[in-house]
Every structure is written in structure tokens, then in C-alpha cells.
Design an enzyme around this catalytic site. Structure first.
Site, short mmCIF file in Angstrom:
data_model
loop_
_atom_site.label_atom_id
_atom_site.label_comp_id
_atom_site.label_asym_id
_atom_site.label_seq_id
_atom_site.Cartn_x
_atom_site.Cartn_y
_atom_site.Cartn_z
N GLY A 292 -44.04 -14.47 -35.07
CA GLY A 292 -43.40 -15.23 -33.85
C GLY A 292 -43.37 -16.81 -34.28
O GLY A 292 -44.41 -17.29 -34.80
N LEU B 274 -34.31 -26.50 -47.28
CA LEU B 274 -33.66 -26.07 -48.25
C LEU B 274 -34.07 -24.86 -48.87
O LEU B 274 -33.54 -24.70 -50.27
CB LEU B 274 -32.99 -27.05 -49.05
CG LEU B 274 -32.48 -28.29 -48.50
CD1 LEU B 274 -32.20 -29.56 -49.47
CD2 LEU B 274 -31.24 -28.00 -47.87
N ASP C 169 -42.00 -22.02 -40.88
CA ASP C 169 -43.04 -22.76 -39.67
C ASP C 169 -44.30 -23.30 -40.33
O ASP C 169 -44.89 -24.19 -39.72
CB ASP C 169 -43.40 -21.12 -39.11
CG ASP C 169 -42.24 -20.44 -38.50
OD1 ASP C 169 -41.51 -21.01 -37.94
OD2 ASP C 169 -42.42 -19.00 -38.68
O1 RIB Z 1 -40.30 -17.52 -38.55
C1 RIB Z 1 -40.99 -16.00 -38.71
C2 RIB Z 1 -40.94 -15.52 -37.62
O2 RIB Z 1 -39.68 -15.32 -37.13
C3 RIB Z 1 -41.63 -14.10 -37.68
O3 RIB Z 1 -42.86 -14.16 -37.73
C4 RIB Z 1 -41.05 -13.47 -36.74
O4 RIB Z 1 -41.78 -13.04 -35.57
C5 RIB Z 1 -39.62 -14.35 -36.06
O5 RIB Z 1 -39.86 -14.92 -34.87
#
Ligand code: RIB
Length: 295
Positions: A41, A216, A247
Site C-alpha cells: 500500500g 523520473l 514511496d
Molecule cells: O507503490 C507501491 C504500492 O502500490 C504497492 O505496495 C501496492 O499495494 C500499491 O498500493
């Protein structure tokens, strides 16, 4: 650090990851060569990145009856889970194909992530000290409420509007202080494709008061605030799995800024963290620790 620095109101997913020789095509049935289940997530990944980078981050979001291991993953990383909500249905999950080059393709079932009510949002934001950064992605319900209620409480808002569906155009992004996008999301926000410098210029024109970070991939990332513009490279690595690279970048950029680094240094540090994440399999599990990233 006892003072809460970041409230991340974001998604928590169970990631089902399938290693495939190529992405499955319409009408094709394809056997994967490996399967694994990970915590993921965009929200959870960014909270884990912040915590591993040494930030006091609380994660607010909703899991279902099958999401206990996601809460445990956050706690094991040092994330404050006092605001985690529990629903009666299934937790969000993602089906992720990872091909031979490490690129991914993700199908989401939002589950509990999209069952967060405006009343739950207000209750949580009422408990957050003024000045705490509110970090958002776009995998949960209540996004416009979150942005507006945060600004009423003098909480700076950082947003990574991913996935960037058409609904994002209706969000009050003019209230946002820090925008994280990749090139695809930038084009979706702008409404047309273009070279990275064109997309960045267009975003800077639309959000003149805020900071804009555009990743990028292997080409690094670029930054804009007012007239300030620059790009940092991505350290070269062997790509294993790009899941959660963005992330990781987001978490480490915020963490570096909170440690007092300049925007340019924070971009360099975040690019290093993202490159380590792509050299490892999985989402949250691939995020590096602070001592691997900070010099
Ligand atoms: O950014 C990666 C995430 O996108 C994954 O962990 C998946 O769950 C989606 O939310």
C-alpha cells in the site's frame, strides 16, 4: 523524537506479487514463476520509509479483518499506530506482476481503504498537533475532506496523488504545500504529455506556492519551487523490483527535510534511498534503513 512530525493518512494493502516472464496479455493465461505475499500500500510503504528514516510518524488508515499483519509491520518498523482504524470487511489488496526487467503492473482492490468516513477523518485530525505534516496518497476515501480539514487546522499537506485517477482534478490541490508525482502522474494532472521540464514548468505554474517533486525512474528526479529548478540523478543499480521505489523516495525526502537538509540534498538522499529499494524484492520490505542512506 517524541513530538509527532508526520501523520500519514494512507492505504494499507496486502500485496500478492507474481514474478512473470512478461505481463499477461488480454486473453492469455500465464503461469507465474514465483509468488510471495508482502505488506504494501502506498500509505504503509511511505510510513515505513519515514520511520526507517528516523521520523516520528503516525499512520492513520483502515484495515479489515485480515489486515493484522499490516499493523504488525507498521509497529515493527516503529510507526505509531494509535490512529489505525479497523473495519468489518476485507483489507485492501494488490495483485502485482513483476516482469523479468523488474517493472511492475498493479491491480488494486481498495477494500477497507475506501471505507474511511469524513467523521473518522475529523476525529483523528482533531487529535493532531498544529504543524504536524499531513501526508496523503490517493488510495483512500475522503481525500478532499482530508485536505480541507488539514488546512483548517494549520497542518501542512504533502500529497502523492497516486494512482492519479480523474477524480484528482476535483481535489483542492491549491491548498497543498508539497506535491510528489512521477512523470505519468504529472502528465495526468497537467492533462497532456510532455518532456519532464515542460511538465514541471506547467505544474510549477499551477502550484506557484508549493514545492513540486517529480520522480523520473532511472533518470533521477526533478524539483521546482518558485523559480528554483534542478534535477538529481538516480544512482545506478541492478533493478530487481521497482515496487515502492516512489514511496521510499517520498518518505526519505520528507525525512531529510525534517532533519534540516536543503531541498537539493534531500533530493539526493531520496534518490539514493529509492535506488536501494529497486535493487530488492517487495514493497515495504525493500525500504532501506537510515544508516544505509544518510552519509
Ligand atoms: O507503490 C507501491 C504500492 O502500490 C504497492 O505496495 C501496492 O499495494 C500499491 O498500493
Amino acid at each position: 523524537m517524541n513530538r509527532l512530525q508526520v501523520l500519514n493518512f494512507g492505504s494499507l494493502n496486502i500485496d500478492h506479487v507474481y514474478q512473470v516472464p512478461h505481463f499477461v496479455q488480454p486473453g492469455e493465461t500465464l503461469a507465474c514463476t514465483a509468488y510471495a505475499k508482502f505488506a504494501g500500500g502506498k500509505g504503509l510503504n511511505q510510513s515505513v520509509a519515514l520511520a526507517r528514516a528516523g521520523v516520528h510518524v503516525a499512520h492513520a488508515g483502515k484495515i479489515g479483518t485480515d489486515g493484522g499483519f499490516l499493523a504488525e509491520t507498521l509497529q515493527a518498523a516503529g510507526v505509531d499506530t494509535r490512529f489505525l482504524l479497523h473495519g468489518d470487511g476485507p483489507t485492501g489488496h494488490a495483485c502485482i506482476q513483476v516482469d523479468a526487467t523488474g517493472q511492475n503492473l498493479i491491480l488494486l482492490h481498495p477494500g477497507a481503504n475506501r471505507e474511511i468516513s469524513d467523521a473518522e477523518i475529523v476525529t483523528i485530525l482533531d487529535q493532531v498537533p498544529t504543524g504536524t505534516i499531513l501526508l496523503l496518497q490517493n488510495e483512500i476515501s475522503g481525500m478532499p475532506t482530508l485536505i480541507r480539514e488539514a488546512k483548517k487546522r494549520a497542518l501542512p499537506v504533502a500529497i502523492n496523488p497516486a494512482p492519479c485517477g480523474p477524480e484528482v482534478a476535483g481535489y483542492p490541490l491549491d491548498l497543498v504545500d508539497l506535491l510528489f508525482v512521477n512523470e505519468v502522474e504529472a502528465a495526468q494532472l497537467v492533462g497532456e504529455t510532455g518532456a519532464p521540464d515542460e511538465l514541471l514548468a506547467e505544474l510549477a505554474a499551477r502550484f506557484p506556492a508549493g514545492e513540486i517533486v517529480m520522480t523520473l525512474g532511472g533518470d533521477g528526479a526533478c524539483y521546482a519551487k518558485g523559480d528554483e529548478r534542478f534535477q538529481v540523478p538516480s544512482p545506478p543499480v541492478t533493478v530487481v523490483d521497482t515496487t515502492s521505489a516512489g514511496d521510499t523516495f517520498t518518505g526519505y525526502f520528507l525525512a531529510a527535510k525534517l532533519r534540516g537538509f536543503s531541498a537539493r540534498e534531500a533530493m539526493r538522499i531520496a534518490a539514493k534511498a529509492g535506488s536501494i529499494a529497486v535493487s530488492r524484492a517487495g514493497a515495504a520490505v525493500s525500504i532501506p534503513a537510515a544508516d544505509e542512506v544518510f552519509d
